[in-house]
Design a protein around this motif. Structure first.
Motif, mmCIF file in Angstrom:
data_model
loop_
_atom_site.group_PDB
_atom_site.id
_atom_site.type_symbol
_atom_site.label_atom_id
_atom_site.label_comp_id
_atom_site.label_asym_id
_atom_site.label_seq_id
_atom_site.Cartn_x
_atom_site.Cartn_y
_atom_site.Cartn_z
ATOM 1 N N GLY A 51 0.815 -1.209 0.000
ATOM 2 C CA GLY A 51 0.000 0.000 0.000
ATOM 3 C C GLY A 51 0.847 1.256 0.000
ATOM 4 O O GLY A 51 2.077 1.203 -0.023
ATOM 5 N N SER A 52 0.181 2.399 0.041
ATOM 6 C CA SER A 52 0.903 3.673 0.071
ATOM 7 C C SER A 52 -0.015 4.770 0.609
ATOM 8 O O SER A 52 -1.237 4.601 0.665
ATOM 9 C CB SER A 52 1.381 4.051 -1.338
ATOM 10 O OG SER A 52 0.283 4.212 -2.205
ATOM 11 N N LEU A 67 -5.435 7.178 1.252
ATOM 12 C CA LEU A 67 -5.023 5.885 1.808
ATOM 13 C C LEU A 67 -5.183 4.876 0.676
ATOM 14 O O LEU A 67 -6.298 4.657 0.209
ATOM 15 C CB LEU A 67 -5.923 5.494 2.986
ATOM 16 C CG LEU A 67 -6.175 6.592 4.037
ATOM 17 C CD1 LEU A 67 -7.213 6.118 5.045
ATOM 18 C CD2 LEU A 67 -4.890 6.979 4.729
ATOM 19 N N ASN A 68 -4.076 4.308 0.241
ATOM 20 C CA ASN A 68 -4.118 3.511 -0.977
ATOM 21 C C ASN A 68 -3.653 2.070 -0.742
ATOM 22 O O ASN A 68 -2.491 1.737 -0.901
ATOM 23 C CB ASN A 68 -3.249 4.196 -2.042
ATOM 24 C CG ASN A 68 -3.350 3.515 -3.390
ATOM 25 O OD1 ASN A 68 -4.305 2.773 -3.648
ATOM 26 N ND2 ASN A 68 -2.378 3.747 -4.240
ATOM 27 N N ASN A 69 -4.606 1.246 -0.311
ATOM 28 C CA ASN A 69 -4.352 -0.190 -0.154
ATOM 29 C C ASN A 69 -5.693 -0.916 -0.339
ATOM 30 O O ASN A 69 -6.164 -1.630 0.550
ATOM 31 C CB ASN A 69 -3.753 -0.473 1.235
ATOM 32 C CG ASN A 69 -3.225 -1.887 1.364
ATOM 33 O OD1 ASN A 69 -3.059 -2.602 0.378
ATOM 34 N ND2 ASN A 69 -2.963 -2.305 2.597
ATOM 35 N N ASN A 74 -7.898 -0.614 2.458
ATOM 36 C CA ASN A 74 -7.031 0.484 2.896
ATOM 37 C C ASN A 74 -6.521 0.337 4.325
ATOM 38 O O ASN A 74 -6.278 1.334 5.015
ATOM 39 C CB ASN A 74 -7.731 1.838 2.700
ATOM 40 C CG ASN A 74 -8.103 2.069 1.256
ATOM 41 O OD1 ASN A 74 -7.353 1.733 0.345
ATOM 42 N ND2 ASN A 74 -9.296 2.604 1.029
ATOM 43 N N ALA A 75 -6.356 -0.918 4.764
ATOM 44 C CA ALA A 75 -5.744 -1.168 6.078
ATOM 45 C C ALA A 75 -4.312 -0.651 6.066
ATOM 46 O O ALA A 75 -3.628 -0.686 5.043
ATOM 47 C CB ALA A 75 -5.754 -2.667 6.381
ATOM 48 N N PHE A 76 -3.859 -0.166 7.222
ATOM 49 C CA PHE A 76 -2.502 0.358 7.369
ATOM 50 C C PHE A 76 -1.489 -0.769 7.497
ATOM 51 O O PHE A 76 -1.498 -1.507 8.477
ATOM 52 C CB PHE A 76 -2.401 1.219 8.627
ATOM 53 C CG PHE A 76 -2.724 2.664 8.397
ATOM 54 C CD1 PHE A 76 -1.728 3.570 8.090
ATOM 55 C CD2 PHE A 76 -4.033 3.119 8.498
ATOM 56 C CE1 PHE A 76 -2.017 4.910 7.883
ATOM 57 C CE2 PHE A 76 -4.343 4.450 8.295
ATOM 58 C CZ PHE A 76 -3.329 5.349 7.984
#
Length: 311
Positions: A51-52, A67-69, A74-76
């Motif tokens: 992700g990013s 939030l890009n996952n 979009n989990a961290f």
């Protein structure tokens, strides 16, 4: 020549004050004295990639943080936590900034922490190491989100789809929340055998009061847009659930509050942050300091020339 001299003098006078206010904003909640080992947790988080966190700063003074996952809602991941800290630092240094919108890719907001990273950290060899890693991750995210909350930008969480767990906590780090039809905010921590660890509980109490916060945390209930409006958790329900159109609506909503010079909008946010966080005397002193950075400034002088107060 006078206006140029006045502006030059004003710039010199406010530089020191601005520096002091900036330093106050960047102070970390935790350091070595609290058992916080930032470099250690950064190395651990670096191991969990994916992700990013993307940031675009628009000419109108509004930044979009994405939030890009999307494959994990979009989990961290660990690297996203590190990137969020970098983006916050970038925003702290953005002199022309006025507003910030946080939203998630793929028409959903954020599902909290990537459970793969959480499981790996909690399955460390020694239980004392596990506890230390968990606490360091907690302190790392609290530091970052506190700095995000204190940014001199008017911030909005654009909630599409689900904002759950840490994602729900992230919404509380923004000044305002806008929700799209069918979206939800849910503090699911109880079901994970936890309480919020990114500062979400403390911030939630300040947004909706202790009674409502207790109900939302102990009930782990889904908060739909209508309920969020009623509880004061959301400002408005947008008309579109489509990502692009919802973002346009959020930008239009935020632009109502970011009209004007960046220095003035930032000053407004600073005095409100001080009023929320500091004891009255300290808040008043900060307000005086911030007032000093705009008094006699270009916007103030221009307004005095253009708009006589008494007609």
């Amino acid at each position: 020549l006078f206006p140029e001299m006045a502006i030059s003098l004003w710039k010199n006078l406010v530089q020191t004050t601005k520096g002091r206010i900036l330093q106050q904003r960047r102070v970390s909640l935790y350091n070595g004295a609290h058992g916080y080992e930032e470099e250690l947790i950064k190395k651990k988080l670096q191991q969990f990639a994916g992700g990013s966190i993307n940031l675009s700063k628009e000419d109108n003074g509004i930044a979009i943080l994405t939030l890009n996952n999307p494959k994990l809602m979009n989990a961290f991941t660990g690297t996203m936590m590190l990137e969020l800290q970098e983006r916050v630092t970038e925003l702290e240094n953005w002199k022309d900034g006025k507003g910030l919108i946080i939203y998630g890719a793929g028409n959903t907001f954020c599902s909290g922490s990537d459970l793969n990273a959480v499981k790996a950290i909690s399955n460390s060899q020694a239980s004392s190491d596990t506890n230390k890693d968990g606490m360091n991750m907690c302190m790392f995210m609290q530091n970052t989100l506190t700095r995000l909350t204190r940014l001199p930008l008017i911030s909005v969480a654009l909630v599409q789809g689900k904002a759950v767990g840490g994602g729900a906590e992230l919404t509380t780090a923004c000044d305002f929340r806008l929700m799209t039809p069918g979206s939800e905010i849910r503090f699911v921590h109880k079901h994970m055998g936890l309480v919020p660890g990114w500062g979400g509980a403390a911030r939630l109490v300040r947004i909706v009061g202790s009674g409502v916060a207790l109900r939302l945390l102990s009930g782990a209930a889904r908060v739909d847009p209508e309920t969020a409006l009623r509880l004061g958790l959301s400002e408005e329900t947008l008309s579109s659930s489509d990502g692009t159109r919802a973002l346009e609506e959020a930008c239009a909503w935020l632009s109502l509050y970011t009209e004007g010079p960046a220095g003035v909008i930032q000053a407004v946010k600073k005095v409100v942050t001080a009023g929320r966080e500091l004891p009255l005397e300290a808040a008043l002193r900060t307000e005086k300091d911030v007032f000093g950075t705009v008094w006699g400034g270009p916007a103030n002088l221009q307004a005095l020339v253009k708009k006589p107060k008494h007609k």
